[in-house]
Each structure stands twice: as C-alpha cells, then as structure tokens.
Motif scaffolding. Sequence first.
Motif, PDB file in Angstrom:
ATOM      1  N   GLU A  73      52.981  79.628  16.295  1.00  0.00           N
ATOM      2  CA  GLU A  73      53.200  78.192  16.072  1.00  0.00           C
ATOM      3  C   GLU A  73      52.286  77.635  14.981  1.00  0.00           C
ATOM      4  N   VAL A  74      51.007  77.925  15.060  1.00  0.00           N
ATOM      5  CA  VAL A  74      50.078  77.389  14.062  1.00  0.00           C
ATOM      6  C   VAL A  74      50.351  77.995  12.685  1.00  0.00           C
ATOM      7  N   GLN A  77      53.390  76.333  11.147  1.00  0.00           N
ATOM      8  CA  GLN A  77      53.055  75.024  10.583  1.00  0.00           C
ATOM      9  C   GLN A  77      52.434  75.176   9.189  1.00  0.00           C
ATOM     10  N   VAL A  80      55.155  76.095   6.648  1.00  0.00           N
ATOM     11  CA  VAL A  80      55.923  74.903   6.271  1.00  0.00           C
ATOM     12  C   VAL A  80      55.143  74.104   5.217  1.00  0.00           C
ATOM     13  N   TYR A  81      53.840  73.953   5.426  1.00  0.00           N
ATOM     14  CA  TYR A  81      52.977  73.258   4.476  1.00  0.00           C
ATOM     15  C   TYR A  81      52.992  73.969   3.118  1.00  0.00           C
TER      16      TYR A  81
END
Length: 96
Positions: A73-74, A77, A80-81
């Motif tokens: 999950e991290v 993220q 995506v960034y």
Amino acid sequence: MEEERQEKKAVALRYNMEEDAVPKVIAAGKGAVAENILKAAEENEIVIHQNDKLVKELIQFKVGTEIPQELYEVVAQILVYVEAMDKEKSLKLKDI
C-alpha cells in the motif's frame, strides 16, 4: 551540544507493470552507497521520494528481493506520486 547526524540511507525500487509482478529492491545502502544511489537517480532524472520509515523497512532486504505484501500500500502510493511527477515533467517539456 551538536546533534549527531544520522547516516544517510537510500533504497531504489524498480517496478515495470509489464515485466514485474511486484516492485523489487534494486539498490540499497548507507553512507557513501546511499549518496551514490541518490546521485545516480538525480543524474538520470529519476524522481526521489523521501520516506525515512519506508527506507528503514526496505533497507533490510537484499537487492533483487520483491517487496513484502505488508508494504504494497505505501509503495503503491509512492508509485502514484512518481507517475504524477513524470507526467508533470513530460508536460513541461512539451511546453518548451
């Protein structure tokens, strides 16, 4: 009193949706090795994202290791960034 500087740490991940099932650690190190990882990223215009907690987790893994499921999950993220930064960079280059 002067505060002790913590030794710099860095981890590089690779993820290609077409080739990789999950992201892999492709470089990791402390001190001079971390400096070289960051320098190589800058020279190759690779987006650098600082996340001390994640680096602390990932630096424990050998190069070539797929990241563990509890970190998906991290890392997602961050991916995506990074993708957003790459798109922004592409748009700026088109304006030139």
